[in-house]
Design an enzyme around this catalytic site. Structure first.
Site, PDB file in Angstrom:
ATOM      1  CE  LYS A 157      -4.018  -1.758   2.548  1.00  0.00           C
ATOM      2  NZ  LYS A 157      -4.843  -1.587   3.783  1.00  0.00           N
ATOM      3  N   GLY A 163      -8.203   4.968   0.588  1.00  0.00           N
ATOM      4  CA  GLY A 163      -9.394   4.793  -0.238  1.00  0.00           C
ATOM      5  C   GLY A 163      -9.133   3.856  -1.405  1.00  0.00           C
ATOM      6  N   GLY A 164      -8.136   2.980  -1.235  1.00  0.00           N
ATOM      7  CA  GLY A 164      -7.930   1.937  -2.253  1.00  0.00           C
ATOM      8  C   GLY A 164      -6.971   2.329  -3.356  1.00  0.00           C
ATOM      9  CE  LYS A 200      -1.792 -13.854   5.971  1.00  0.00           C
ATOM     10  NZ  LYS A 200      -0.862 -14.735   5.205  1.00  0.00           N
ATOM     11  CE1 TYR A 201      -6.545 -10.596  -1.045  1.00  0.00           C
ATOM     12  CE2 TYR A 201      -6.356  -8.224  -0.719  1.00  0.00           C
ATOM     13  CZ  TYR A 201      -7.006  -9.311  -1.279  1.00  0.00           C
ATOM     14  OH  TYR A 201      -8.122  -9.114  -2.056  1.00  0.00           O
ATOM     15  CG  LEU A 202      -7.024  -9.106   6.406  1.00  0.00           C
ATOM     16  CD1 LEU A 202      -7.771  -8.190   7.372  1.00  0.00           C
ATOM     17  CD2 LEU A 202      -6.535 -10.344   7.140  1.00  0.00           C
ATOM     18  CG  HIS A 234     -11.373   1.096  -3.892  1.00  0.00           C
ATOM     19  ND1 HIS A 234     -11.220   0.226  -2.839  1.00  0.00           N
ATOM     20  CD2 HIS A 234     -10.538   0.675  -4.854  1.00  0.00           C
ATOM     21  CE1 HIS A 234     -10.300  -0.664  -3.158  1.00  0.00           C
ATOM     22  NE2 HIS A 234      -9.875  -0.424  -4.377  1.00  0.00           N
ATOM     23  CD  GLU A 286      -7.394   3.985   4.191  1.00  0.00           C
ATOM     24  OE1 GLU A 286      -7.178   3.227   3.240  1.00  0.00           O
ATOM     25  OE2 GLU A 286      -8.050   5.028   4.068  1.00  0.00           O
ATOM     26  NE  ARG A 290     -13.926  11.823   3.957  1.00  0.00           N
ATOM     27  CZ  ARG A 290     -13.198  10.714   3.795  1.00  0.00           C
ATOM     28  NH1 ARG A 290     -11.927  10.701   4.098  1.00  0.00           N
ATOM     29  NH2 ARG A 290     -13.746   9.604   3.317  1.00  0.00           N
TER      30      ARG A 290
HETATM   31  N1  LIG Z   1      -4.518  -5.881   4.549  1.00  0.00           N
HETATM   32  C1  LIG Z   1      -5.554  -5.680   3.743  1.00  0.00           C
HETATM   33  N2  LIG Z   1      -6.219  -6.757   3.236  1.00  0.00           N
HETATM   34  C2  LIG Z   1      -7.264  -6.566   2.394  1.00  0.00           C
HETATM   35  C3  LIG Z   1      -7.669  -5.254   2.050  1.00  0.00           C
HETATM   36  C4  LIG Z   1      -8.726  -4.985   1.176  1.00  0.00           C
HETATM   37  C5  LIG Z   1      -9.028  -3.681   0.892  1.00  0.00           C
HETATM   38  C6  LIG Z   1     -10.135  -3.473  -0.026  1.00  0.00           C
HETATM   39  C7  LIG Z   1     -10.016  -3.879  -1.320  1.00  0.00           C
HETATM   40  C8  LIG Z   1     -11.082  -3.749  -2.205  1.00  0.00           C
HETATM   41  C9  LIG Z   1     -12.261  -3.234  -1.777  1.00  0.00           C
HETATM   42  C10 LIG Z   1     -12.392  -2.812  -0.467  1.00  0.00           C
HETATM   43  C11 LIG Z   1     -13.590  -2.294  -0.005  1.00  0.00           C
HETATM   44  C12 LIG Z   1     -13.706  -1.888   1.284  1.00  0.00           C
HETATM   45  C13 LIG Z   1     -12.633  -1.966   2.151  1.00  0.00           C
HETATM   46  C14 LIG Z   1     -11.424  -2.481   1.742  1.00  0.00           C
HETATM   47  C15 LIG Z   1     -11.315  -2.910   0.435  1.00  0.00           C
HETATM   48  C16 LIG Z   1      -8.303  -2.616   1.503  1.00  0.00           C
HETATM   49  N3  LIG Z   1      -8.567  -1.303   1.283  1.00  0.00           N
HETATM   50  C17 LIG Z   1      -9.196  -0.712   0.163  1.00  0.00           C
HETATM   51  C18 LIG Z   1      -9.343   0.749   0.439  1.00  0.00           C
HETATM   52  C19 LIG Z   1      -8.666   1.015   1.700  1.00  0.00           C
HETATM   53  N4  LIG Z   1      -9.654   1.411   2.686  1.00  0.00           N
HETATM   54  C20 LIG Z   1      -8.003  -0.258   2.128  1.00  0.00           C
HETATM   55  N5  LIG Z   1      -7.299  -2.879   2.330  1.00  0.00           N
HETATM   56  C21 LIG Z   1      -6.958  -4.169   2.624  1.00  0.00           C
HETATM   57  N6  LIG Z   1      -5.937  -4.398   3.452  1.00  0.00           N
HETATM   58 CA   LIG Z   2      -9.785   6.382   4.014  1.00  0.00          CA
END
Ligand SMILES: Nc1ncc2cc(-c3cccc4ccccc34)c(N3CC[C@@H](N)C3)nc2n1
Ligand SMILES: [Ca+2]
Length: 446
Positions: A157, A163-164, A200-202, A234, A286, A290
């Site tokens: 990231k 916000g993605g 770590k990717y969830l 997003h 995050e 705001r």
């Molecule tokens: N470690 C880890 N694992 C999976 C994730 C998956 C996403 C993500 C990916 C794609 C769509 C999403 C929609 C709502 C919330 C998060 C996501 C994500 N996001 C997307 C926007 C930002 N808020 C962070 N972070 C992640 N982090």
């Molecule tokens: Ca945000």
């Protein structure tokens, strides 16, 4: 005490802020581009100032023009809404330097949370659970070592992202180098900052966020959660308070963790702490410094006006409630109505020939649109938010179904038909979805 607020925004949120100011007996100044001269909030404001041509960078993002509008009108406070300059620390500092109250957090807190690495480090120090990952920036030379410690799959990231934007998945060691170098170059191009970090990717989480408000003096409250999992690219589409996935114990526990963290930070203003939720665990990703688009569903279940609270805190009057005063009642759902084709999501600006908003108990429509209003093509496509409240989720869904059939917006295409489709879906009825559900559903329909 604040006597005149300049609303540095447009569309539905400008109208929302104007309404709160009027209820508090505070004078309002609307600023608008030449494309928004006939916007609803411009008509209703006590004063209005044209701050430039349609492009945002020459109007709503033009700090000099906004400060000049404050000087001309004598506004002693600015509400930034969301988007535009709402999380711009420099803007907050410039207003402070001019003796104009920024209705929001301190520039310091905006900066800390705007950098996703310092945001995560701060969250961890404050006792908020975070996603396992790198403690700070990863670089090409240490990426493999960090990834092995975390365990694949990992997500790269951008620290200046959010916000993605600027995220890359690496599923194995073979993918890692490219994922890191691509993420860094895209981050440099998009944000002028190539620093990236790793988590770590969830795979199948929900997106659950906690609303907090602090008075800047060590008091803070939480107002429960919002489930924002139903998103497309997003962009949130449908948000709920409460989350269908949480029980009361979980709500109170994560809410208290967030409120306590905000007390320690001496956070000032409204904020949203974003989590991924998977297998019963919360993982901080995050914090947004705001007011958010979807704040009305929190207002619906608590009865608290979040913009009133923001203005009170900014004027030094403190919060109007303690945690004990806050009672969660019922369930609320927000549908974001965009001027877009409901299947392709291609923007559909133009003139609204008929506009009939639904009504009845538990129905709220936040929109600056009206019959004859011309939707400009220069800004985002949100034209209104439909918020429905019921004593239970079932009652809320029944009411939402009725309301969607009552809402009339002719002359442009809108996303209303998408919600009429979703309201009849079994997974939605069961609240059984994660962050990928909507994109999978839409892909299965084409
Ligand atoms: N470690 C880890 N694992 C999976 C994730 C998956 C996403 C993500 C990916 C794609 C769509 C999403 C929609 C709502 C919330 C998060 C996501 C994500 N996001 C997307 C926007 C930002 N808020 C962070 N972070 C992640 N982090
Ligand atoms: Ca945000």
């Amino acid at each position: 005490m604040i006597s005149k607020v300049l609303i540095a925004n447009r569309g539905e949120i400008a109208l929302r802020v104007l309404r709160a100011c009027k209820e508090l007996g505070i004078a309002t100044v609307a600023v608008h581009s030449t494309a928004d001269a006939d916007a609803m909030h411009v008509r209703l404001a006590d004063e209005s100032v044209c701050i430039g041509p349609p492009p945002s960078r020459e109007s709503y993002l033009n700090i000099h023009q906004i400060v000049a509008a404050c000087e001309i009108t004598g506004a002693d406070a600015v509400h930034p809404g969301y988007g535009f300059l709402s999380e711009n620390a420099k803007f907050a500092e410039i207003l402070d330097a001019h003796g104009i109250t920024f209705i929001g957090p301190t520039a310091e807190h905006i900066r800390i949370m705007g950098d996703k690495i310092t945001a995560k480090q701060t969250a961890q120090e404050l006792g908020i659970p975070v996603v396992p990952g790198s403690d700070g920036e990863v670089r090409p030379e240490n990426a493999l070592e960090v990834a092995r410690k975390i365990g694949f799959p990992v997500l790269i990231k951008a620290t200046a992202g959010g916000g993605g934007r600027g995220m890359k998945v690496a599923r194995s060691e073979a993918d890692l180098d490219e994922a890191v170098s691509t993420a860094r170059s895209e981050a440099l191009a998009a944000f002028g900052n190539d620093a990236v970090y790793m988590e770590k990717y969830l795979g199948k989480p929900r997106h659950i966020e906690i609303q907090v408000v602090g008075d800047g003096m060590g008091n803070a409250v939480h107002l429960g959660e919002r489930d924002c999992s139903l998103q497309r690219r997003h962009q949130k589409v449908w948000e709920e308070a409460n989350s269908p996935a949480l029980n009361v114990e979980q709500r109170m526990k994560i809410g208290q963790v967030c409120a306590d963290a905000m007390k320690k930070l001496k956070y000032r203003g409204a904020g949203t702490i974003e989590f991924l939720y998977e297998n019963g665990e919360f993982y901080f990703i995050e914090m947004n410094t705001r007011l958010q688009v979807e704040h009305p569903i929190t207002e619906a279940i608590t009865g608290i006006d979040l913009v009133h609270e923001q203005i009170r805190v900014a004027s030094g009057a403190g919060l109007s409630v303690t945690q004990e005063d806050i009672v969660f009642s019922g369930h609320a759902i927000e549908c974001r109505i965009n001027a877009e084709d409901p299947r392709t999501f291609v923007p559909s600006p133009g003139t609204i020939t008929h506009f009939h908003a639904p009504g009845g108990l538990g129905v709220r429509v936040d929109s600056g649109a009206y019959q004859g209003y011309k939707i400009p093509p220069y800004y985002d496509s949100l034209i209104g938010k439909l918020i429905v409240h019921g004593r239970t989720r079932v009652e809320c869904m029944m009411r939402l179904r009725r309301v969607l059939d009552e809402f009339v917006i002719d002359g442009i295409k809108t996303t209303l038909p998408l919600f009429q489709d979703l309201i009849g879906n079994q997974d939605i009825a069961n609240g059984d979805y994660d962050i990928h559900w909507l994109e999978n559903y839409l892909a299965s329909k084409t």
